[in-house]
Design a protein around this motif. Structure first.
Motif, PDB file in Angstrom:
ATOM      1  N   THR A 199       0.880  -1.274   0.258  1.00 54.37           N
ATOM      2  CA  THR A 199      -0.011  -0.168   0.010  1.00 54.37           C
ATOM      3  C   THR A 199       0.736   1.280  -0.014  1.00 54.37           C
ATOM      4  OG1 THR A 199      -1.822  -1.188   1.071  1.00 54.37           O
ATOM      5  CG2 THR A 199      -1.650   1.249   1.262  1.00 54.37           C
ATOM      6  N   ARG A 200       1.884   1.135   0.760  1.00 51.08           N
ATOM      7  CA  ARG A 200       2.856   2.401   0.852  1.00 51.08           C
ATOM      8  C   ARG A 200       3.432   2.581  -0.778  1.00 51.08           C
ATOM      9  NH1 ARG A 200       5.390   0.954   6.575  1.00 51.08           N
ATOM     10  NH2 ARG A 200       3.758   2.299   7.960  1.00 51.08           N
ATOM     11  N   CYS A 201       3.601   1.685  -1.265  1.00 51.22           N
ATOM     12  CA  CYS A 201       4.369   1.622  -2.567  1.00 51.22           C
ATOM     13  C   CYS A 201       3.351   2.133  -3.619  1.00 51.22           C
ATOM     14  CB  CYS A 201       4.968   0.272  -2.837  1.00 51.22           C
ATOM     15  SG  CYS A 201       6.465  -0.018  -1.743  1.00 51.22           S
ATOM     16  N   ARG A 202       2.185   2.128  -3.302  1.00 54.99           N
ATOM     17  CA  ARG A 202       0.949   2.396  -4.190  1.00 54.99           C
ATOM     18  C   ARG A 202       0.864   1.422  -5.471  1.00 54.99           C
ATOM     19  NH1 ARG A 202       3.184   7.855  -3.456  1.00 54.99           N
ATOM     20  NH2 ARG A 202       1.749   8.912  -1.932  1.00 54.99           N
ATOM     21  N   VAL A 203       1.187   0.237  -4.865  1.00 52.99           N
ATOM     22  CA  VAL A 203       0.907  -1.052  -5.652  1.00 52.99           C
ATOM     23  C   VAL A 203      -0.793  -1.127  -5.869  1.00 52.99           C
ATOM     24  CG1 VAL A 203       1.013  -3.552  -6.116  1.00 52.99           C
ATOM     25  CG2 VAL A 203       2.936  -2.141  -5.185  1.00 52.99           C
ATOM     26  N   PRO A 204      -1.315  -1.103  -7.203  1.00 49.06           N
ATOM     27  CA  PRO A 204      -2.809  -1.422  -7.283  1.00 49.06           C
ATOM     28  C   PRO A 204      -3.358  -2.545  -6.370  1.00 49.06           C
ATOM     29  CG  PRO A 204      -1.907  -1.108  -9.335  1.00 49.06           C
ATOM     30  CD  PRO A 204      -0.728  -1.291  -8.422  1.00 49.06           C
ATOM     31  N   ALA A 205      -4.565  -2.145  -5.822  1.00 48.39           N
ATOM     32  CA  ALA A 205      -5.107  -3.076  -4.865  1.00 48.39           C
ATOM     33  C   ALA A 205      -5.453  -4.530  -5.404  1.00 48.39           C
ATOM     34  CB  ALA A 205      -6.435  -2.511  -4.427  1.00 48.39           C
ATOM     35  N   ALA A 206      -5.673  -4.749  -6.649  1.00 50.14           N
ATOM     36  CA  ALA A 206      -5.857  -6.031  -7.167  1.00 50.14           C
ATOM     37  C   ALA A 206      -4.613  -6.771  -7.279  1.00 50.14           C
ATOM     38  CB  ALA A 206      -6.381  -5.984  -8.753  1.00 50.14           C
ATOM     39  N   VAL A 207      -3.442  -6.117  -7.648  1.00 48.38           N
ATOM     40  CA  VAL A 207      -1.991  -6.882  -7.439  1.00 48.38           C
ATOM     41  C   VAL A 207      -1.714  -7.000  -5.871  1.00 48.38           C
ATOM     42  CG1 VAL A 207       0.424  -6.646  -8.003  1.00 48.38           C
ATOM     43  CG2 VAL A 207      -1.443  -5.629  -9.777  1.00 48.38           C
ATOM     44  N   ARG A 208      -1.913  -5.931  -5.159  1.00 43.71           N
ATOM     45  CA  ARG A 208      -1.692  -6.549  -3.717  1.00 43.71           C
ATOM     46  C   ARG A 208      -2.353  -7.427  -3.140  1.00 43.71           C
ATOM     47  NH1 ARG A 208      -2.866  -0.729  -2.533  1.00 43.71           N
ATOM     48  NH2 ARG A 208      -5.146  -1.362  -1.588  1.00 43.71           N
ATOM     49  N   GLY A 209      -3.789  -7.561  -3.463  1.00 45.64           N
ATOM     50  CA  GLY A 209      -4.653  -8.785  -2.927  1.00 45.64           C
ATOM     51  C   GLY A 209      -3.838 -10.253  -3.448  1.00 45.64           C
ATOM     52  N   ASP A 210      -3.310 -10.287  -4.750  1.00 45.91           N
ATOM     53  CA  ASP A 210      -2.814 -11.508  -5.434  1.00 45.91           C
ATOM     54  C   ASP A 210      -1.454 -11.571  -4.523  1.00 45.91           C
ATOM     55  OD1 ASP A 210      -4.844 -11.680  -6.894  1.00 45.91           O
ATOM     56  OD2 ASP A 210      -3.920 -11.031  -8.881  1.00 45.91           O
ATOM     57  N   VAL A 211      -0.441 -10.649  -4.343  1.00 46.33           N
ATOM     58  CA  VAL A 211       0.793 -10.978  -3.909  1.00 46.33           C
ATOM     59  C   VAL A 211       0.568 -11.628  -2.410  1.00 46.33           C
ATOM     60  CG1 VAL A 211       2.682  -9.699  -3.241  1.00 46.33           C
ATOM     61  CG2 VAL A 211       1.828  -9.125  -5.337  1.00 46.33           C
ATOM     62  N   VAL A 212      -0.405 -10.858  -1.532  1.00 46.27           N
ATOM     63  CA  VAL A 212      -0.735 -11.377  -0.172  1.00 46.27           C
ATOM     64  C   VAL A 212      -1.114 -12.746  -0.384  1.00 46.27           C
ATOM     65  CG1 VAL A 212      -2.229 -10.698   1.784  1.00 46.27           C
ATOM     66  CG2 VAL A 212      -1.016  -9.081   0.514  1.00 46.27           C
ATOM     67  N   LEU A 213      -2.056 -12.987  -1.224  1.00 46.32           N
ATOM     68  CA  LEU A 213      -2.544 -14.340  -1.176  1.00 46.32           C
ATOM     69  C   LEU A 213      -1.457 -15.165  -1.617  1.00 46.32           C
ATOM     70  CD1 LEU A 213      -4.771 -16.533  -1.281  1.00 46.32           C
ATOM     71  CD2 LEU A 213      -5.240 -15.860  -3.699  1.00 46.32           C
ATOM     72  N   ALA A 214      -0.406 -15.111  -2.560  1.00 50.58           N
ATOM     73  CA  ALA A 214       0.538 -16.001  -2.749  1.00 50.58           C
ATOM     74  C   ALA A 214       1.653 -16.145  -1.848  1.00 50.58           C
ATOM     75  CB  ALA A 214       1.268 -15.230  -4.145  1.00 50.58           C
ATOM     76  N   ALA A 215       1.897 -14.921  -0.971  1.00 52.00           N
ATOM     77  CA  ALA A 215       2.568 -15.133  -0.083  1.00 52.00           C
ATOM     78  C   ALA A 215       2.272 -16.063   1.285  1.00 52.00           C
ATOM     79  CB  ALA A 215       3.017 -13.626   0.865  1.00 52.00           C
ATOM     80  N   HIS A 216       0.939 -15.981   1.482  1.00 56.30           N
ATOM     81  CA  HIS A 216       0.137 -16.674   2.565  1.00 56.30           C
ATOM     82  C   HIS A 216       0.309 -18.139   2.193  1.00 56.30           C
ATOM     83  CE1 HIS A 216      -3.065 -18.019   5.314  1.00 56.30           C
ATOM     84  NE2 HIS A 216      -3.417 -18.653   4.219  1.00 56.30           N
ATOM     85  N   GLU A 217      -0.171 -18.451   0.757  1.00 62.28           N
ATOM     86  CA  GLU A 217      -0.022 -19.754   0.525  1.00 62.28           C
ATOM     87  C   GLU A 217       1.401 -20.640   0.344  1.00 62.28           C
ATOM     88  OE1 GLU A 217      -2.788 -21.767  -0.167  1.00 62.28           O
ATOM     89  OE2 GLU A 217      -3.960 -19.855   0.238  1.00 62.28           O
ATOM     90  N   ALA A 218       2.272 -19.685  -0.114  1.00 63.87           N
ATOM     91  CA  ALA A 218       3.697 -20.389   0.149  1.00 63.87           C
ATOM     92  C   ALA A 218       4.167 -20.462   1.550  1.00 63.87           C
ATOM     93  CB  ALA A 218       4.501 -19.330  -0.471  1.00 63.87           C
ATOM     94  N   VAL A 219       3.974 -19.711   2.612  1.00 62.91           N
ATOM     95  CA  VAL A 219       4.255 -19.844   3.822  1.00 62.91           C
ATOM     96  C   VAL A 219       3.405 -20.902   4.633  1.00 62.91           C
ATOM     97  CG1 VAL A 219       4.509 -18.763   6.192  1.00 62.91           C
ATOM     98  CG2 VAL A 219       5.152 -17.734   4.189  1.00 62.91           C
ATOM     99  N   SER A 220       2.206 -20.904   4.123  1.00 63.21           N
ATOM    100  CA  SER A 220       1.273 -22.095   4.380  1.00 63.21           C
ATOM    101  C   SER A 220       1.762 -23.523   4.292  1.00 63.21           C
ATOM    102  CB  SER A 220      -0.178 -21.837   4.093  1.00 63.21           C
ATOM    103  OG  SER A 220      -0.659 -20.849   4.618  1.00 63.21           O
ATOM    104  N   ASP A 221       2.249 -23.618   2.978  1.00 69.03           N
ATOM    105  CA  ASP A 221       3.008 -24.758   2.431  1.00 69.03           C
ATOM    106  C   ASP A 221       4.192 -25.116   3.502  1.00 69.03           C
ATOM    107  OD1 ASP A 221       2.618 -27.191   0.598  1.00 69.03           O
ATOM    108  OD2 ASP A 221       4.950 -26.383   0.400  1.00 69.03           O
ATOM    109  N   ALA A 222       5.079 -24.050   3.606  1.00 69.10           N
ATOM    110  CA  ALA A 222       6.287 -24.372   4.376  1.00 69.10           C
ATOM    111  C   ALA A 222       5.910 -25.116   5.904  1.00 69.10           C
ATOM    112  CB  ALA A 222       6.938 -22.920   4.614  1.00 69.10           C
TER     113      ALA A 222
END
Length: 144
Positions: A44-67
């Motif tokens: 958000t501070r970087c002003r990344v568009p909301a749709a991209v933010r949601g996708d990145v957060v979801l991907a990070a969550h899924e990767a760490v969940s698998d770990a």
């Protein structure tokens, strides 16, 4: 454990600007919500568009969940984001076994990997005996 580059400070990288976020956290379930919050706040501070933010957060969550589901759960996982106004690159380093299992099994880890591949423009996996590296690329709309 803390994050480096929490604020969206742009640093010179040859002829363009690059913002970097890095967090190393124990791979435990209680780390997921705070990590998602820190990533979302940085994007958000970087002003990344909301749709991209949601996708990145979801991907990070899924990767760490698998770990978290791996036998070595609790060992640190490193999540790094790079943003250069055209693309956000997520790198997660941990003890993934996705490439060894993906062809034969339809377990939670494989479903998580499919989620990541659906929201990212491209996903690369590099898995060896000691650790795995997932790199996911998210194109910023309106950028080349």
């Amino acid at each position: 454990m803390g994050a480096v580059g929490q604020f969206c400070d742009m640093t010179a990288d040859t002829d363009r600007d690059l913002a970097v976020f890095t967090a190393t956290v124990p791979t435990r379930a209680e780390q997921l919500a705070p990590l998602r919050h820190r990533i979302r706040r940085w994007l958000t501070r970087c002003r990344v568009p909301a749709a991209v933010r949601g996708d990145v957060v979801l991907a990070a969550h899924e990767a760490v969940s698998d770990a978290i589901d791996q036998p070595r759960s609790g060992d640190p996982t490193t999540v790094t984001l790079h943003w250069d106004e055209e693309v956000v690159v997520l790198t997660a380093i941990d003890h993934f076994t996705w490439t060894a299992r993906a062809a034969a099994v339809d377990g939670p880890g494989e479903r998580r990997l499919r989620v990541i591949t659906r929201v990212a423009a491209r996903v690369d996996l590099d898995v060896d005996a000691d650790r795995g590296t997932l790199t996911a690329y998210f194109q910023v709309p309106g950028r080349p």
